[in-house]
Write a protein that holds these residues in place. Structure first.
Motif, PDB file in Angstrom:
ATOM      1  N   UNK A 154       0.843  -1.192   0.000  1.00 14.98           N
ATOM      2  CA  UNK A 154       0.000   0.000   0.000  1.00 14.98           C
ATOM      3  C   UNK A 154       0.879   1.242   0.000  1.00 14.98           C
ATOM      4  N   UNK A 155       0.779   2.004  -1.072  1.00 10.56           N
ATOM      5  CA  UNK A 155       1.592   3.208  -1.232  1.00 10.56           C
ATOM      6  C   UNK A 155       0.708   4.421  -1.490  1.00 10.56           C
ATOM      7  N   UNK A 156       1.110   5.552  -0.933  1.00  6.90           N
ATOM      8  CA  UNK A 156       0.376   6.785  -1.198  1.00  6.90           C
ATOM      9  C   UNK A 156       0.481   7.212  -2.659  1.00  6.90           C
ATOM     10  N   UNK A 157       1.560   6.815  -3.333  1.00  6.15           N
ATOM     11  CA  UNK A 157       1.677   7.166  -4.755  1.00  6.15           C
ATOM     12  C   UNK A 157       0.602   6.443  -5.576  1.00  6.15           C
ATOM     13  N   UNK A 158       0.216   5.253  -5.147  1.00  2.00           N
ATOM     14  CA  UNK A 158      -0.891   4.556  -5.822  1.00  2.00           C
ATOM     15  C   UNK A 158      -2.215   5.213  -5.454  1.00  2.00           C
ATOM     16  N   UNK A 159      -2.320   5.667  -4.199  1.00  2.00           N
ATOM     17  CA  UNK A 159      -3.512   6.411  -3.798  1.00  2.00           C
ATOM     18  C   UNK A 159      -3.682   7.642  -4.681  1.00  2.00           C
ATOM     19  N   UNK A 160      -2.575   8.330  -4.970  1.00  2.00           N
ATOM     20  CA  UNK A 160      -2.629   9.498  -5.850  1.00  2.00           C
ATOM     21  C   UNK A 160      -3.114   9.095  -7.245  1.00  2.00           C
ATOM     22  N   UNK A 161      -2.608   7.986  -7.742  1.00  2.00           N
ATOM     23  CA  UNK A 161      -3.033   7.507  -9.060  1.00  2.00           C
ATOM     24  C   UNK A 161      -4.517   7.162  -9.070  1.00  2.00           C
TER      25      UNK A 161
END
Length: 335
Positions: A198-205
């Motif tokens: 779980x990464x915030x960069x994926x959350x951004x995407x």
């Protein structure tokens, strides 16, 4: 990595390390150089400092995701190559045979980040990770959940022959965490752990706004709730996470793109105090989320970048656990 690193990890109050290994670790895939002796050393260091190891098979021939860290950028054909799949099973069996009864073994992760349809489309893999050899990339595509389920069961069976039931068999969710509720429910399967990254960069995407309030809300409403839900079916670990986010870099990284991909962060937009507030707040929120599961591993312990003197890397020290600890972004919780 040296003995000193394992001592440092212990001093951070951590109790386990996740070690990525390549498919050529045994030195039988020329021209790549084997490195099994390095993993032997790691086990000796880990056992000295009372740390446990999760061996993570990070790459396979033909690549399981097309990522730049998956072995061959822009290529994802492993699942379509029966000989590569069989090689992978034999490799996992050899790892289980060599380390299955080691005191320092927590478990073996079958395969890192095999990519299923959802993430393949979200990250537009072959445009995001340009293949060096376009001919080699032809025929690349995501891996079906049906194939992945079958492969995981085959892998479990070859590994468990050499691993007692107190050693975990870990499988990755293929970036589709809640699709595994009906998997491995039979009596045969013991000590199986579900890994999610779980990464915030994926959350951004996925549309998360790039600010502290939005990050915390996303962590609570997605990371935390999803881990808690799936913990009812498996012990869930977050096998990769970090404090990295675009807000801290001052630019839209388009889901974690770096200067290597042409996305540079050259201007500090946050003061030292603002950075501390940003990173320590999302660290606390994420650590609270992982407490709903059975553990977590920070990616990465150490990053070999000089983010001070090399231009373009502002914000990328948040990938480095040691630098996060040193700047009071990541709380050390001693047992």
């Amino acid at each position: 990595m040296t003995e000193r690193d394992f001592a440092t990890i212990k001093s951070f109050g951590l109790n386990a390390v996740r070690i990525p290994v390549p498919y050529f670790i045994f030195g039988d895939c020329k021209p790549f150089i084997g490195c099994i002796e390095e993993l032997d050393k790691a086990f000796n260091w880990a056992e000295k400092y009372e740390l446990s190891i999760l061996i993570d098979l990070h790459t396979v021939p033909g690549s399981q995701n097309g990522f730049d860290n998956g072995g061959i950028s822009g290529v994802c054909k492993w699942a379509k190559q029966p000989e590569s799949v069989q090689f992978t099973l034999s490799l996992l069996e050899r790892l289980a045979e060599r380390y299955g009864k080691r005191k320092g073994l927590y478990g073996i992760q079958i395969l890192n980040e095999p990519i299923t349809e959802k993430m393949w489309d979200l990250f537009d893999i072959q445009n995001r990770y340009k293949p060096v050899d376009e001919e080699m990339a032809k025929g690349s595509g995501p891996i079906s959940l049906k194939f992945l389920r079958s492969f995981y069961i085959d892998a479990y069976r070859v590994m468990r022959k050499h691993m007692p039931e107190d050693k975990a068999v870990v499988f990755h969710d293929g970036f589709d965490l809640k699709s595994w509720k009906d998997f491995m429910r039979e009596e045969e399967f013991k000590n199986v752990v579900l890994d999610t990254h779980q990464y915030l960069m994926v959350a951004e995407a996925n549309g998360c706004e790039k600010n502290l309030e939005a990050y915390v809300k996303y962590i609570q409403e997605n990371f935390e709730k999803d881990v808690e839900e799936m913990q009812k079916y498996f012990p869930v670990i977050c096998g990769e996470w970090s404090l990295f986010n675009s807000y801290g870099t001052g630019v839209d990284t388009k889901g974690g793109q770096s200067p290597l991909n042409g996305v540079e962060a050259n201007t500090e937009i946050l003061s030292s105090d603002e950075k501390k507030e940003l990173y320590s707040t999302i660290a606390k929120a994420q650590l609270n989320a992982w407490k709903k599961g059975s553990g977590h591993f920070y990616w990465n312990y150490k990053l070999l970048l000089d983010t001070v003197n090399e231009p373009g890397w502002i914000g990328w020290d948040s990938w480095d656990l040691g630098k996060c600890v040193a700047q009071d972004w990541y709380p050390i919780e001693k047992n």
